[in-house]
Design a protein around this motif. Sequence first.
Motif, short mmCIF file in Angstrom:
data_model
loop_
_atom_site.label_atom_id
_atom_site.label_comp_id
_atom_site.label_asym_id
_atom_site.label_seq_id
_atom_site.Cartn_x
_atom_site.Cartn_y
_atom_site.Cartn_z
N VAL A 257 141.82 -29.85 -33.17
CA VAL A 257 143.10 -30.49 -32.85
C VAL A 257 144.20 -29.43 -32.75
N ASN A 258 144.19 -28.48 -33.67
CA ASN A 258 145.18 -27.40 -33.60
C ASN A 258 145.01 -26.57 -32.34
N GLU A 259 143.77 -26.30 -31.96
CA GLU A 259 143.51 -25.57 -30.71
C GLU A 259 144.07 -26.35 -29.52
N TYR A 260 143.86 -27.66 -29.53
CA TYR A 260 144.39 -28.50 -28.45
C TYR A 260 145.92 -28.43 -28.42
N ASP A 261 146.53 -28.55 -29.60
CA ASP A 261 147.99 -28.48 -29.68
C ASP A 261 148.55 -27.16 -29.16
N ARG B 74 135.88 -32.64 -41.36
CA ARG B 74 137.34 -32.78 -41.33
C ARG B 74 138.02 -31.47 -40.97
N ARG B 75 137.57 -30.38 -41.57
CA ARG B 75 138.16 -29.06 -41.29
C ARG B 75 137.93 -28.64 -39.84
N LEU C 45 137.37 -30.61 -37.25
CA LEU C 45 138.18 -31.46 -36.39
C LEU C 45 139.65 -31.01 -36.42
N ALA C 46 140.16 -30.68 -37.59
CA ALA C 46 141.54 -30.19 -37.70
C ALA C 46 141.72 -28.91 -36.88
N ARG C 47 140.72 -28.05 -36.93
CA ARG C 47 140.81 -26.79 -36.16
C ARG C 47 140.84 -27.07 -34.66
N THR D 82 133.77 -32.96 -45.57
CA THR D 82 134.84 -31.96 -45.65
C THR D 82 134.71 -30.95 -44.52
N SER E 165 135.30 -34.76 -30.82
CA SER E 165 135.69 -35.83 -31.75
C SER E 165 134.63 -36.93 -31.79
#
Length: 82
Positions: free
Chosen positions: A20-24, A13-14, A16-18, A10, A37
């Motif tokens: 990815v959001n920074e990349y976006d 996952r959190r 990695l999501a953070r 968990t 990653s």
Amino acid sequence: MRAKQLRNLTDIRRFLARIVNEYDHGKCNAEKLRTISYALNILAGVIKDSGLEARVEALENKLQGQLEKQFQGQFKRKSNAA
């Protein structure tokens, strides 16, 4: 950025999501995203393997205890019959 505690899937996952959001949002580049990653994927595998290892060990211990009880019962029956 403060040190992140990645102790379970968990947490990974959190994190990695953070990232990815920074990349976006243009806050990190593709190389950083790819590197993190990759490392997270390795860490997730290690966590899964260590969890599986602990579960197998617990099952082995339980089975060993059941076998010991079974054999003790057989020895008691034989000695009582004599």
